[in-house]
Design a protein around this motif. Sequence first.
Motif, short mmCIF file in Angstrom:
data_model
loop_
_atom_site.label_atom_id
_atom_site.label_comp_id
_atom_site.label_asym_id
_atom_site.label_seq_id
_atom_site.Cartn_x
_atom_site.Cartn_y
_atom_site.Cartn_z
N GLN A 76 5.47 0.57 4.06
CA GLN A 76 5.11 -0.83 4.26
C GLN A 76 4.63 -1.09 5.69
N GLU A 77 5.30 -0.46 6.66
CA GLU A 77 4.92 -0.67 8.06
C GLU A 77 3.55 -0.07 8.36
N VAL A 78 3.28 1.11 7.81
CA VAL A 78 1.97 1.74 8.02
C VAL A 78 0.87 0.86 7.44
N GLN A 79 1.14 0.22 6.31
CA GLN A 79 0.13 -0.63 5.68
C GLN A 79 -0.16 -1.90 6.46
N LYS A 80 0.72 -2.27 7.37
CA LYS A 80 0.49 -3.48 8.18
C LYS A 80 -0.64 -3.29 9.19
N THR A 81 -0.91 -2.07 9.56
CA THR A 81 -2.04 -1.79 10.46
C THR A 81 -3.34 -1.95 9.70
N ASN A 82 -4.31 -2.62 10.30
CA ASN A 82 -5.62 -2.79 9.67
C ASN A 82 -6.46 -1.53 9.92
N TRP A 83 -6.39 -0.59 8.98
CA TRP A 83 -7.06 0.71 9.18
C TRP A 83 -8.57 0.60 9.09
N LEU A 84 -9.09 -0.48 8.54
CA LEU A 84 -10.54 -0.66 8.49
C LEU A 84 -11.12 -0.86 9.89
N ARG A 85 -10.26 -1.17 10.88
CA ARG A 85 -10.73 -1.27 12.27
C ARG A 85 -11.15 0.09 12.82
N PHE A 86 -10.60 1.16 12.23
CA PHE A 86 -10.76 2.48 12.84
C PHE A 86 -11.66 3.43 12.04
N ILE A 87 -11.73 3.26 10.73
CA ILE A 87 -12.52 4.19 9.91
C ILE A 87 -13.24 3.44 8.80
N GLU A 88 -14.28 4.08 8.27
CA GLU A 88 -15.00 3.57 7.10
C GLU A 88 -14.50 4.32 5.87
N VAL A 89 -14.81 3.77 4.72
CA VAL A 89 -14.32 4.35 3.47
C VAL A 89 -14.87 5.76 3.25
N HIS A 90 -16.05 6.05 3.79
CA HIS A 90 -16.65 7.37 3.58
C HIS A 90 -16.13 8.41 4.59
N ASN A 91 -15.28 7.98 5.52
CA ASN A 91 -14.71 8.91 6.51
C ASN A 91 -13.55 9.71 5.91
N SER A 92 -13.18 10.79 6.62
CA SER A 92 -12.02 11.60 6.21
C SER A 92 -10.90 11.42 7.23
N ILE A 93 -9.66 11.63 6.77
CA ILE A 93 -8.50 11.48 7.63
C ILE A 93 -7.57 12.68 7.48
N ALA A 94 -6.69 12.83 8.47
CA ALA A 94 -5.58 13.78 8.39
C ALA A 94 -4.42 13.15 9.14
N VAL A 95 -3.20 13.47 8.72
CA VAL A 95 -2.01 12.91 9.34
C VAL A 95 -1.10 14.04 9.79
N ASP A 96 -0.71 14.01 11.07
CA ASP A 96 0.27 14.94 11.61
C ASP A 96 1.55 14.17 11.91
N VAL A 97 2.69 14.78 11.63
CA VAL A 97 3.98 14.13 11.84
C VAL A 97 4.88 15.02 12.68
N ILE A 98 5.49 14.45 13.71
CA ILE A 98 6.45 15.15 14.57
C ILE A 98 7.78 14.42 14.45
N LEU A 99 8.81 15.13 14.00
CA LEU A 99 10.13 14.55 13.80
C LEU A 99 11.10 15.04 14.86
N THR A 100 11.86 14.11 15.46
CA THR A 100 12.89 14.46 16.44
C THR A 100 14.16 13.67 16.13
N ASN A 101 15.23 14.37 15.79
CA ASN A 101 16.52 13.72 15.51
C ASN A 101 16.39 12.59 14.50
N SER A 102 15.54 12.77 13.51
CA SER A 102 15.24 11.69 12.58
C SER A 102 16.00 11.84 11.27
N THR A 103 16.25 10.70 10.62
CA THR A 103 16.84 10.74 9.28
C THR A 103 15.82 11.23 8.25
#
Length: 382
Positions: A76-103
């Motif tokens: 839900q929090e990720v969806q609050k960001t307006n991602w259309l500000r940064f990319i177009e629908v025809h663009n590609s994305i990738a997500v990297d995640v770094i976890l530290t002491n996380s649940t």
Amino acid sequence: MENFQIHATTLSGLEELLAEELRGLGAKKIVSQKRLVTFEGNKELLYRANLWCRTAIRILKPIDSFSAYSEKELYQEVQKTNWLRFIEVHNSIAVDVILTNSTFQHSLYIAQLTKDAIVDQFRNHTGERPSVDLKSPDLRIVLYINKNKVSVSLDASGQSLHKRGYRAQTHTVPLNEVLAAGIVLLGKWDRSSAFIDGMCGSGTILIEAAMIALDIAPGFFRKKFGFMNWKDYDKELFAKLLGEAKRRRRSTKSLSLMGCEVNKKTCGIARDNIENAGLSKFIRVFNKPFEFFEPRCSSGTLVMNPPYNARQKTSQDLGEKYKMIGDTLKKNYAGFHAYIFTGNLDAAKKIGLRASRRIPLHNGSIDCRLLYFEMYSGSKDK
């Protein structure tokens, strides 16, 4: 231009070097943390940091931060960001995640969940969705999660900044370019006297040293940075910065950089990489063992990254190899500043010399030290 928060990641032990580089570029409010330096700057500084920082791995632009205690809340929090500000629908994305002491326990699942939140937002607004490209996306998004605090950033670098663009080939265990530059910068080389790499491998330390001395931007050979795909990319601004970098290069400076490498094939690779970097005029590599190489100068800086059996294999007994290094230093390198980078401190004892400094560094997950030996001419007491 508007100032904003920027993050630069680096290797453990290089944080203060990176902070100093950023200070020289005009960064403000610099704070060093473990493997991270945060600062403030504008779009021009973001571009400069990618082009000029020798000890940075990635330059990130934070765009959001929040707390999340469940996977549903993260979505839900990720969806609050307006991602259309940064990319177009025809663009590609990738997500990297770094976890530290996380649940949150599984970074790949969190990356998938984040990607779903982004593409679902596009599908809801446009009926279409951006694609996923893990290797070369138009936009790489980085989530850093410490306990339940989430920081979301855009990766301005794209590929890791250690990939300078000059290295066409490597030998079996190449030294990371960022680490090589850090080793040179941590030393006492004056950038004009003799510089020798006694076991140069594919030539990385020599190339980084020459680029430092000649004021060549480490990102100059790269064809692409992540920010080039951003919607606000300023092509003219970056072209101006490239022009400045080209004019800063000291092509006529007299330098004496030498290396030796016992393996004939690896020696050839080093020469090819040096040629790719346009530095053949300044660097000579000899196909011979370190113990048979004569420096032909009475002072200078010697840097070596000998095998230490954690990642590198050697047919010679490791203790014998390090004893040979010590014997050769005493015989041929009086008057030199000598730096040995190693991940085997037990073997390093066989050098038989007392290190004046022992700088903690890491090569990947390997705990290493950069050992400094001041090789006096004659008696130290004189």
